[in-house]
Motif scaffolding. Structure first.
Motif, PDB file in Angstrom:
ATOM      1  N   ILE A  53      -4.833  -1.609   0.146  1.00  0.00           N
ATOM      2  CA  ILE A  53      -5.277  -0.633  -0.849  1.00  0.00           C
ATOM      3  C   ILE A  53      -6.784  -0.410  -0.751  1.00  0.00           C
ATOM      4  CG2 ILE A  53      -5.473  -0.146  -3.323  1.00  0.00           C
ATOM      5  CD1 ILE A  53      -2.605   0.020  -2.160  1.00  0.00           C
ATOM      6  N   ASN A  54      -7.528  -1.495  -0.550  1.00  0.00           N
ATOM      7  CA  ASN A  54      -8.995  -1.398  -0.429  1.00  0.00           C
ATOM      8  C   ASN A  54      -9.415  -0.619   0.811  1.00  0.00           C
ATOM      9  OD1 ASN A  54      -9.635  -2.825  -2.768  1.00  0.00           O
ATOM     10  ND2 ASN A  54      -9.545  -4.810  -1.736  1.00  0.00           N
ATOM     11  N   LYS A  55      -8.585  -0.662   1.839  1.00  0.00           N
ATOM     12  CA  LYS A  55      -8.921   0.002   3.109  1.00  0.00           C
ATOM     13  C   LYS A  55      -8.430   1.446   3.163  1.00  0.00           C
ATOM     14  CE  LYS A  55      -8.725  -2.314   6.958  1.00  0.00           C
ATOM     15  NZ  LYS A  55      -8.272  -3.146   8.095  1.00  0.00           N
ATOM     16  N   SER A  56      -7.492   1.793   2.281  1.00  0.00           N
ATOM     17  CA  SER A  56      -6.908   3.135   2.346  1.00  0.00           C
ATOM     18  C   SER A  56      -6.723   3.695   0.939  1.00  0.00           C
ATOM     19  CB  SER A  56      -5.559   3.075   3.069  1.00  0.00           C
ATOM     20  OG  SER A  56      -4.947   4.339   3.093  1.00  0.00           O
ATOM     21  N   ASN A  57      -7.207   4.911   0.708  1.00  0.00           N
ATOM     22  CA  ASN A  57      -7.092   5.509  -0.624  1.00  0.00           C
ATOM     23  C   ASN A  57      -5.867   6.405  -0.775  1.00  0.00           C
ATOM     24  OD1 ASN A  57      -7.835   7.724   0.875  1.00  0.00           O
ATOM     25  ND2 ASN A  57      -9.853   7.964  -0.064  1.00  0.00           N
ATOM     26  N   ASP A  58      -4.994   6.425   0.245  1.00  0.00           N
ATOM     27  CA  ASP A  58      -3.807   7.280   0.149  1.00  0.00           C
ATOM     28  C   ASP A  58      -2.520   6.493  -0.089  1.00  0.00           C
ATOM     29  OD1 ASP A  58      -3.868   6.136   2.620  1.00  0.00           O
ATOM     30  OD2 ASP A  58      -3.629   7.998   3.769  1.00  0.00           O
ATOM     31  N   ILE A  59      -2.650   5.182  -0.407  1.00  0.00           N
ATOM     32  CA  ILE A  59      -1.484   4.383  -0.788  1.00  0.00           C
ATOM     33  C   ILE A  59      -1.789   3.651  -2.097  1.00  0.00           C
ATOM     34  CG2 ILE A  59      -0.564   4.088   1.548  1.00  0.00           C
ATOM     35  CD1 ILE A  59      -1.921   1.372   1.681  1.00  0.00           C
ATOM     36  N   GLN A 111       1.250   1.805   8.591  1.00  0.00           N
ATOM     37  CA  GLN A 111       1.012   3.060   9.295  1.00  0.00           C
ATOM     38  C   GLN A 111       2.214   3.987   9.171  1.00  0.00           C
ATOM     39  OE1 GLN A 111      -2.057   3.814  10.700  1.00  0.00           O
ATOM     40  NE2 GLN A 111      -1.128   5.855  10.621  1.00  0.00           N
ATOM     41  N   ASP A 112       3.406   3.424   9.279  1.00  0.00           N
ATOM     42  CA  ASP A 112       4.621   4.217   9.101  1.00  0.00           C
ATOM     43  C   ASP A 112       4.725   4.752   7.676  1.00  0.00           C
ATOM     44  OD1 ASP A 112       5.379   3.942  11.695  1.00  0.00           O
ATOM     45  OD2 ASP A 112       7.239   2.846  11.312  1.00  0.00           O
ATOM     46  N   LEU A 113       4.244   3.968   6.707  1.00  0.00           N
ATOM     47  CA  LEU A 113       4.235   4.415   5.313  1.00  0.00           C
ATOM     48  C   LEU A 113       3.319   5.629   5.165  1.00  0.00           C
ATOM     49  CD1 LEU A 113       4.996   3.916   2.299  1.00  0.00           C
ATOM     50  CD2 LEU A 113       2.952   2.484   2.155  1.00  0.00           C
ATOM     51  N   LYS A 114       2.106   5.524   5.706  1.00  0.00           N
ATOM     52  CA  LYS A 114       1.143   6.631   5.618  1.00  0.00           C
ATOM     53  C   LYS A 114       1.659   7.882   6.329  1.00  0.00           C
ATOM     54  CE  LYS A 114      -2.745   3.413   5.560  1.00  0.00           C
ATOM     55  NZ  LYS A 114      -3.893   2.888   6.326  1.00  0.00           N
ATOM     56  N   ASN A 115       2.382   7.656   7.439  1.00  0.00           N
ATOM     57  CA  ASN A 115       2.949   8.786   8.195  1.00  0.00           C
ATOM     58  C   ASN A 115       4.260   9.286   7.590  1.00  0.00           C
ATOM     59  OD1 ASN A 115       0.826   8.592  10.000  1.00  0.00           O
ATOM     60  ND2 ASN A 115       1.960   7.309  11.452  1.00  0.00           N
ATOM     61  N   LYS A 116       4.682   8.645   6.483  1.00  0.00           N
ATOM     62  CA  LYS A 116       5.886   9.016   5.728  1.00  0.00           C
ATOM     63  C   LYS A 116       7.176   8.888   6.539  1.00  0.00           C
ATOM     64  CE  LYS A 116       3.301  11.680   2.406  1.00  0.00           C
ATOM     65  NZ  LYS A 116       3.189  12.886   1.563  1.00  0.00           N
ATOM     66  N   LYS A 117       7.151   7.933   7.468  1.00  0.00           N
ATOM     67  CA  LYS A 117       8.389   7.595   8.184  1.00  0.00           C
ATOM     68  C   LYS A 117       9.235   6.656   7.331  1.00  0.00           C
ATOM     69  CE  LYS A 117       6.480   8.047  12.857  1.00  0.00           C
ATOM     70  NZ  LYS A 117       6.202   7.339  14.141  1.00  0.00           N
ATOM     71  N   ILE A 118       8.567   5.935   6.419  1.00  0.00           N
ATOM     72  CA  ILE A 118       9.253   5.102   5.428  1.00  0.00           C
ATOM     73  C   ILE A 118       8.652   5.414   4.059  1.00  0.00           C
ATOM     74  CG2 ILE A 118       9.984   3.220   6.935  1.00  0.00           C
ATOM     75  CD1 ILE A 118       7.504   1.698   6.268  1.00  0.00           C
ATOM     76  N   VAL A 123       3.537   2.103  -2.013  1.00  0.00           N
ATOM     77  CA  VAL A 123       4.025   3.460  -1.756  1.00  0.00           C
ATOM     78  C   VAL A 123       2.836   4.382  -1.503  1.00  0.00           C
ATOM     79  CG1 VAL A 123       6.108   3.168  -3.161  1.00  0.00           C
ATOM     80  CG2 VAL A 123       4.020   4.029  -4.224  1.00  0.00           C
ATOM     81  N   ASN A 124       3.103   5.580  -1.038  1.00  0.00           N
ATOM     82  CA  ASN A 124       2.044   6.580  -0.877  1.00  0.00           C
ATOM     83  C   ASN A 124       1.591   7.065  -2.256  1.00  0.00           C
ATOM     84  OD1 ASN A 124       1.594   7.022   2.012  1.00  0.00           O
ATOM     85  ND2 ASN A 124       3.753   7.594   2.041  1.00  0.00           N
ATOM     86  N   LYS A 125       0.326   7.483  -2.345  1.00  0.00           N
ATOM     87  CA  LYS A 125      -0.228   7.865  -3.645  1.00  0.00           C
ATOM     88  C   LYS A 125       0.482   9.062  -4.260  1.00  0.00           C
ATOM     89  CE  LYS A 125      -4.647   6.222  -5.025  1.00  0.00           C
ATOM     90  NZ  LYS A 125      -6.068   6.164  -4.768  1.00  0.00           N
ATOM     91  N   ASP A 126       1.003   9.953  -3.429  1.00  0.00           N
ATOM     92  CA  ASP A 126       1.686  11.136  -3.953  1.00  0.00           C
ATOM     93  C   ASP A 126       3.186  10.894  -4.173  1.00  0.00           C
ATOM     94  OD1 ASP A 126       2.461  10.974  -1.340  1.00  0.00           O
ATOM     95  OD2 ASP A 126       1.886  13.012  -0.781  1.00  0.00           O
ATOM     96  N   SER A 127       3.629   9.637  -4.022  1.00  0.00           N
ATOM     97  CA  SER A 127       5.047   9.316  -4.216  1.00  0.00           C
ATOM     98  C   SER A 127       5.350   9.051  -5.688  1.00  0.00           C
ATOM     99  CB  SER A 127       5.435   8.065  -3.418  1.00  0.00           C
ATOM    100  OG  SER A 127       5.258   8.279  -2.053  1.00  0.00           O
ATOM    101  N   GLU A 128       6.621   9.180  -6.045  1.00  0.00           N
ATOM    102  CA  GLU A 128       7.040   8.847  -7.401  1.00  0.00           C
ATOM    103  C   GLU A 128       6.899   7.336  -7.623  1.00  0.00           C
ATOM    104  OE1 GLU A 128      10.967  10.227  -8.166  1.00  0.00           O
ATOM    105  OE2 GLU A 128      10.491  12.326  -7.810  1.00  0.00           O
ATOM    106  N   GLU A 129       6.621   6.956  -8.842  1.00  0.00           N
ATOM    107  CA  GLU A 129       6.450   5.547  -9.179  1.00  0.00           C
ATOM    108  C   GLU A 129       7.764   4.785  -9.044  1.00  0.00           C
ATOM    109  OE1 GLU A 129       4.909   2.392  -9.551  1.00  0.00           O
ATOM    110  OE2 GLU A 129       3.419   3.814 -10.280  1.00  0.00           O
TER     111      GLU A 129
END
Length: 274
Positions: A205-211, A184-191, A132-138
Motif C-alpha cells: 500500500i505504501n508503494k502503490s496508491n492504486d490498491i 502486479q496481476d491485481l494492478k493489471n486487473k487479471k485478478i 483490492v484495487n482502489k476503484d474496486s467494490e469493498e
C-alpha cells in the motif's frame, strides 16, 4: 588354529565397522552444522519485510526480519549463514532433500506440515489481509468474494485456506510463486483480490496508491498459527540440541520485541525500494 584366529579377526572387524557406522549415523544435526562451519538457510526472497532482495554496492543481497533471525541463530551456534534462494513451494522439499539445513520464510507450522518437517517455537504471528484495487467494490464479507478471482502464493497456507475455507473454485484461484507477481496481476486487473499477511500488504500500500486494504479480514485465519523455523524431520532426536539453541534465540528476541523492531526497519526499507 589359524582359522580360529581369522574368524576372531573377522568378528572383531565387523563389530568395529558396526560401531563406527552407528557413531556416524548418530551424528546430530548440530554436529553436522558445526563440522561444516555454516548453516544453510532456504528462503524465498519475495516477502518483504520478512525477506526480499536489495542491492548493496551493486551486489544483490537478501535482507529482512527473517534474515536477521537466521543471523542471530548463526551467532548463537558460532557458524556462518549461507543463503539458498528458491520458490516458496520448493522449500520443504529442499529441506528433506538435505539441500538446506533450515527454512525461515514466513512458514506457518500447520498440522499437515508437521508431518513432513520439525518446527521451532513460534517466533511471530501476523494476520491475513485482502487487498483490492482502489476503484474496486469493498470486500465486507466472504459473500463479496463469490465470483471474484483471488490470488494467493503457491504452497502457502492461504492457498489451502482459499480452497477449503472460502470454497474458491479452481477456475477462480490464481496461485503464483511470489507475492510481487500477485500484486502486479491485481494492478493489471487479471485478478480481483490478493490474500496476503498484513505486514506484506502494508508495504504494498505504501508503494502503490492504486490498491487498498479491504475492511474484511480472514476468518479462521491460518496465520494465527504463527511463523516458525522448519528443520528436516529428525530421527532419534538428533536435532534436539539444535532446536534447544534455536528456541533459546527465539525466546530472547520475543522477550525484547527485537523481531518487531526489525520488521519496522525492513518495512521502511522495502517501501523506499523500487
Amino acid at each position: 588354529m589359524k582359522k580360529l584366529v581369522l574368524f576372531l579377526i573377522a568378528i572383531t572387524t565387523v563389530f568395529t565397522l558396526t560401531a563406527c557406522s552407528n557413531k556416524s549415523n548418530n551424528k546430530s544435526m548440530m554436529d553436522d552444522i558445526k563440522e561444516k562451519g555454516k548453516i544453510v538457510l532456504g528462503v524465498s526472497p519475495d516477502y518483504p519485510p520478512y525477506e526480499f532482495l536489495t542491492s548493496e554496492n551493486g551486489q544483490k543481497k537478501v535482507v529482512g526480519a527473517d534474515i536477521y533471525l537466521a543471523e542471530k541463530i548463526s551467532e548463537k551456534l558460532g557458524v556462518k549463514v549461507e543463503i539458498q534462494e528458491m520458490a516458496f513451494d520448493s522449500l520443504i522439499a529442499a529441506l528433506n532433500a538435505n539441500k538446506v539445513d533450515m527454512v525461515i520464510s514466513g512458514i506457518n507450522p500447520t498440522e499437515e506440515r508437521r508431518k513432513a518437517v520439525d518446527f521451532s517455537d513460534v517466533y511471530y504471528t501476523s494476520k491475513g489481509i485482502f487487498v483490492v484495487n482502489k476503484d474496486s467494490e469493498e470486500i465486507k464479507s466472504a459473500v463479496d468474494l463469490k465470483g471474484k478471482k483471488i490470488g494467493v502464493q503457491k504452497g502457502s497456507t492461504y492457498e489451502t485456506y482459499a480452497k477449503e475455507q472460502l470454497k474458491v473454485d479452481d477456475k477462480d484461484l490464481q496461485s503464483l510463486t511470489d507475492v510481487p507477481s500477485l500484486l502486479q496481476d491485481l494492478k493489471n486487473k487479471k485478478i480481483d483480490v490478493v490474500l496476503i499477511p498484513d505486514d506484506v500488504a502494508k508495504i504494498a500500500i505504501n508503494k502503490s496508491n492504486d490498491i487498498k486494504i479491504s475492511s474484511f479480514s480472514a476468518e479462521n485465519d491460518p496465520e494465527a498459527t504463527g511463523m516458525a523455523i522448519a528443520f528436516k524431520k529428525a530421527k532419534d532426536d538428533n536435532n534436539k540440541e539444535l532446536l534447544e539453541q534455536v528456541n533459546a534465540v527465539i525466546k530472547e528476541i520475543k522477550e525484547k520485541n527485537l523481531f518487531e523492531q526489525e520488521l519496522d526497519k525492513y518495512a521502511k526499507l522495502a517501501a523506499e525500494s523500487e
